[in-house]
Scaffold this active site. Structure first.
Site, mmCIF file in Angstrom:
data_model
loop_
_atom_site.group_PDB
_atom_site.id
_atom_site.type_symbol
_atom_site.label_atom_id
_atom_site.label_comp_id
_atom_site.label_asym_id
_atom_site.label_seq_id
_atom_site.Cartn_x
_atom_site.Cartn_y
_atom_site.Cartn_z
ATOM 1 N N ASP A 1 12.482 -3.415 11.171
ATOM 2 C CA ASP A 1 12.980 -3.516 12.544
ATOM 3 C C ASP A 1 11.840 -3.394 13.563
ATOM 4 O OD1 ASP A 1 15.517 -3.865 11.575
ATOM 5 O OD2 ASP A 1 16.187 -1.810 11.966
ATOM 6 N N HIS B 1 -0.216 6.807 2.315
ATOM 7 C CA HIS B 1 -1.433 7.628 2.245
ATOM 8 C C HIS B 1 -2.280 7.534 3.509
ATOM 9 C CE1 HIS B 1 -0.766 8.836 -1.838
ATOM 10 N NE2 HIS B 1 -0.730 7.594 -2.276
ATOM 11 N N ARG C 1 3.271 -0.415 3.921
ATOM 12 C CA ARG C 1 3.561 0.361 2.709
ATOM 13 C C ARG C 1 4.331 1.590 3.152
ATOM 14 N NH1 ARG C 1 -0.335 2.566 -2.108
ATOM 15 N NH2 ARG C 1 -1.390 3.732 -0.463
ATOM 16 N N ASP D 1 -3.296 5.373 -9.298
ATOM 17 C CA ASP D 1 -2.097 5.974 -9.904
ATOM 18 C C ASP D 1 -1.836 5.396 -11.286
ATOM 19 O OD1 ASP D 1 -1.157 7.975 -8.108
ATOM 20 O OD2 ASP D 1 -0.589 6.396 -6.702
ATOM 21 N N GLU E 1 2.558 1.362 -10.881
ATOM 22 C CA GLU E 1 1.467 2.345 -10.906
ATOM 23 C C GLU E 1 1.847 3.609 -11.665
ATOM 24 O OE1 GLU E 1 0.407 3.365 -6.853
ATOM 25 O OE2 GLU E 1 2.485 3.467 -6.199
HETATM 26 C C1 3PY Z 1 -3.353 3.534 -6.028
HETATM 27 O O1 3PY Z 1 -4.523 3.242 -6.352
HETATM 28 O O2 3PY Z 1 -2.578 4.164 -6.749
HETATM 29 C C2 3PY Z 1 -2.845 3.117 -4.732
HETATM 30 O O3 3PY Z 1 -1.664 3.216 -4.507
HETATM 31 C C3 3PY Z 1 -3.792 2.633 -3.693
HETATM 32 O O4 3PY Z 1 -3.542 3.243 -2.471
HETATM 33 MG MG MG Z 2 -0.693 4.688 -5.615
#
Ligand code: 3PY
Ligand code: MG
Length: 264
Positions: free
Chosen positions: A85, A46, A71, A173, A147
């Site tokens: 890498d 994100h 991430r 999420d 999530e």
């Molecule tokens: C969420 O809150 O779903 C996240 O992945 C934070 O970036």
């Molecule tokens: Mg998320």
């Protein structure tokens, strides 16, 4: 290679504080890392950060104690390999739904025979030569995000995946996943889901982590048995710091602002 954050998580003796990078700025990334955070996560999912940005951010962070996590945008072995890498010392993999998916993420992080990572460590080979290959499997952190509704339903099996180092909650999420309004972190359904995830980590002996939208949320998580939490992002620190200064200069100090507002 010794992974500072991973050592903290495994020994579980102290909270492990992270800073989240959403911005591709080398100076602000280095500044945050030098403040003493235990880990810094470069967010390719994100954050406004490209793979080319990552190539500059990793050296900007090295020389600090912060473990560099990345991430990735999805559970993709090719992308995980490229992040490692380039010098990442661990990955956070979003939207992991099943134990099979967790096992795929772990395999992408580990050289054979434990996994299927292809050999070509660029940055770490420059720094350590072949020594890196001897320690990489034990020192690269693999973290799966819980999530989604499916991920939550399978959380026990996911946590038990051999080689997985931790679970990390994406609170927004997760709210969507369990069908509540995003941000309603006081909702009993959210609290119940968080407890379930924390318990699965405890049962499996791996670290529980929480994306914290601000310091207060992180502190609550860390006091509640989580081992690691991001306490905010570069973008949020900038916005909150600027807001407080701007309000203070105009005599509009907002008592809520001092506590920090949730935000990316
Ligand atoms: C969420 O809150 O779903 C996240 O992945 C934070 O970036
Ligand atoms: Mg998320």
């Amino acid at each position: 290679m010794k992974n500072h954050a991973l050592t903290q998580w495994r020994e579980r003796k102290e909270p492990s504080y992270g800073a989240w990078l959403n911005l591709p700025d080398l100076y602000s990334a280095e500044m945050l890392a030098r403040m003493g955070f235990d880990w810094v996560c470069i967010d390719l999912q994100h954050g406004l950060i490209s793979y080319s940005d990552l190539l500059g951010l990793v050296p900007a962070l090295s020389g600090t104690k912060a473990t560099v996590l990345v991430r990735v945008t999805s559970n993709d072995a090719g992308q995980i390999g490229r992040a490692l890498d380039a010098g990442g010392h661990g990955v956070i993999v979003p939207m992991v739904n099943t134990a099979e998916e967790a096992a795929q993420a772990v395999a992408a992080c580990r050289y054979p025979p434990q996994g299927t990572r292809s050999c070509g460590p660029m940055r770490d080979a420059m720094l350590e030569g072949f020594e890196y290959l001897a320690t990489a499997n034990s020192q690269i952190a693999c973290v799966a995000m819980i999530e989604t509704r499916e991920g939550l339903a399978n959380v026990k099996a996911i946590a038990a995946t051999p080689g997985l180092d931790g679970l990390f909650i994406g609170p927004m999420d997760l709210c969507y996943g369990i069908g509540i309004t995003p941000g309603s972190f006081g909702d009993p359904a959210f609290i119940e889901a968080v407890d379930q995830i924390k318990q699965a980590c405890a049962d499996a002996g791996i670290a529980a982590g929480m994306f914290g939208y601000n310091a207060a949320l992180s502190r609550a998580a860390l006091e509640d048995g989580f081992q690691f939490s991001s306490i905010g992002s570069d973008a949020n620190f900038l916005r909150e710091g600027a807001k407080q200064a701007f309000d203070a200069a105009r005599g509009l100090d907002d008592p809520k602002a001092a506590k920090g507002q949730p935000g990316y």
